[in-house]
Design a protein around this motif. Structure first.
Motif, PDB file in Angstrom:
ATOM      1  N   ARG A 279     -18.864  -9.183 -12.343  1.00 43.94           N
ATOM      2  CA  ARG A 279     -18.342  -8.699 -11.055  1.00 43.94           C
ATOM      3  C   ARG A 279     -17.037  -7.970 -11.265  1.00 43.94           C
ATOM      4  N   LEU A 280     -16.246  -8.487 -12.199  1.00 46.24           N
ATOM      5  CA  LEU A 280     -14.973  -7.830 -12.492  1.00 46.24           C
ATOM      6  C   LEU A 280     -15.219  -6.386 -12.919  1.00 46.24           C
ATOM      7  N   LYS A 281     -16.147  -6.210 -13.835  1.00 42.40           N
ATOM      8  CA  LYS A 281     -16.444  -4.863 -14.328  1.00 42.40           C
ATOM      9  C   LYS A 281     -16.869  -3.954 -13.190  1.00 42.40           C
ATOM     10  N   THR A 282     -17.792  -4.473 -12.412  1.00 39.39           N
ATOM     11  CA  THR A 282     -18.297  -3.673 -11.302  1.00 39.39           C
ATOM     12  C   THR A 282     -17.190  -3.259 -10.353  1.00 39.39           C
ATOM     13  N   LEU A 283     -16.423  -4.235  -9.929  1.00 38.18           N
ATOM     14  CA  LEU A 283     -15.376  -3.956  -8.952  1.00 38.18           C
ATOM     15  C   LEU A 283     -14.314  -3.034  -9.527  1.00 38.18           C
ATOM     16  N   TRP A 284     -13.991  -3.269 -10.775  1.00 38.51           N
ATOM     17  CA  TRP A 284     -12.940  -2.449 -11.393  1.00 38.51           C
ATOM     18  C   TRP A 284     -13.380  -0.991 -11.462  1.00 38.51           C
ATOM     19  N   ILE A 285     -14.623  -0.824 -11.896  1.00 36.36           N
ATOM     20  CA  ILE A 285     -15.156   0.526 -12.006  1.00 36.36           C
ATOM     21  C   ILE A 285     -15.234   1.192 -10.643  1.00 36.36           C
ATOM     22  N   GLU A 286     -15.456   0.378  -9.639  1.00 34.40           N
ATOM     23  CA  GLU A 286     -15.521   0.933  -8.288  1.00 34.40           C
ATOM     24  C   GLU A 286     -14.153   1.383  -7.814  1.00 34.40           C
ATOM     25  N   GLY A 287     -13.158   0.965  -8.548  1.00 35.10           N
ATOM     26  CA  GLY A 287     -11.816   1.402  -8.170  1.00 35.10           C
ATOM     27  C   GLY A 287     -11.038   0.387  -7.363  1.00 35.10           C
ATOM     28  N   ARG A 288     -11.576  -0.806  -7.271  1.00 37.43           N
ATOM     29  CA  ARG A 288     -10.845  -1.830  -6.532  1.00 37.43           C
ATOM     30  C   ARG A 288      -9.591  -2.199  -7.304  1.00 37.43           C
ATOM     31  N   SER A 289      -8.595  -2.614  -6.594  1.00 35.46           N
ATOM     32  CA  SER A 289      -7.340  -2.983  -7.250  1.00 35.46           C
ATOM     33  C   SER A 289      -7.471  -4.369  -7.870  1.00 35.46           C
ATOM     34  N   ALA A 290      -6.599  -4.640  -8.808  1.00 28.26           N
ATOM     35  CA  ALA A 290      -6.636  -5.929  -9.495  1.00 28.26           C
ATOM     36  C   ALA A 290      -6.444  -7.079  -8.518  1.00 28.26           C
ATOM     37  N   ALA A 291      -5.558  -6.903  -7.588  1.00 26.88           N
ATOM     38  CA  ALA A 291      -5.295  -7.962  -6.619  1.00 26.88           C
ATOM     39  C   ALA A 291      -6.526  -8.204  -5.754  1.00 26.88           C
ATOM     40  N   GLU A 292      -7.160  -7.118  -5.407  1.00 22.71           N
ATOM     41  CA  GLU A 292      -8.348  -7.216  -4.576  1.00 22.71           C
ATOM     42  C   GLU A 292      -9.454  -7.955  -5.314  1.00 22.71           C
ATOM     43  N   ILE A 293      -9.625  -7.588  -6.556  1.00 23.76           N
ATOM     44  CA  ILE A 293     -10.652  -8.211  -7.372  1.00 23.76           C
ATOM     45  C   ILE A 293     -10.361  -9.687  -7.548  1.00 23.76           C
TER      46      ILE A 293
END
Length: 158
Positions: A13-27
């Motif tokens: 999920r981290l990879k997915t969200l990060w790639i989507e451009g979500r911020s670290a805090a959001e993730i």
DNA sequence: CCCTGATTCGC
DNA sequence: GCGAATCAGG
């Protein structure tokens, strides 16, 4: 049993969200667990995801900070940045198919033309994120790199 | 002051 | 490997 906080599931999920451009805090919030954004960032770097990913908006911080301040053992400098334009941005339609009256919740609301114009339309493709389709979300939402270029390409100019 | 990611380093 | 602390910057 001390299981690592980073289960395969969370890493995925981290990879997915990060790639989507979500911020670290959001993730960190999304992944739940007591994870902090620092933990997320640390993991991201360990995974090598930050190497050439979304610069978000911060300018490349080359070498200032604790690194330079303390020792800076010639850290890895992000060399190549091949991407020139978000691919999906290229998939954006050249005009809309929805109208202010027809647009549904799942229709991309990216506007085409002047709202006061008769030909005004909304994109209308299926929403991917927020109020926009994948292509327009990339342009419309912050964590985008070449926003200006994206808009230019979208406008069909050079 | 809020936020962002980046980096270091003790654990 | 992990993540708090710390950093530079918007």
């Amino acid at each position: 049993m001390t299981v690592s906080a980073w289960t395969d599931d969370r890493v995925g999920r981290l990879k997915t969200l990060w790639i989507e451009g979500r911020s670290a805090a959001e993730i960190a919030r999304d992944l739940d667990h007591g994870l902090t954004r620092s933990a997320v960032l640390g993991k991201v770097h360990r995974l090598g995801l930050s190497a050439g990913r979304p610069p978000a908006s911060r300018s490349a911080r080359a070498a200032t900070g604790p690194a330079a301040r303390r020792s800076s053992p010639a850290k890895a400098v992000p060399p190549p940045r091949p991407e020139t334009l978000a691919r999906s941005a290229m998939d954006a339609p050249s005009h809309g198919t929805a109208t202010i009256l027809s647009v549904r919740r799942q229709d991309c609301r990216w506007p085409y033309g002047d709202p006061g114009d008769l030909g005004f339309a909304l994109c209308g493709r299926r929403v991917a994120r927020g109020a926009f389709c994948a292509a327009h979300a990339e342009i419309g939402y912050r964590p985008l790199r070449q926003t200006a270029e994206g808009l230019r390409a979208l406008a069909g100019l050079a």
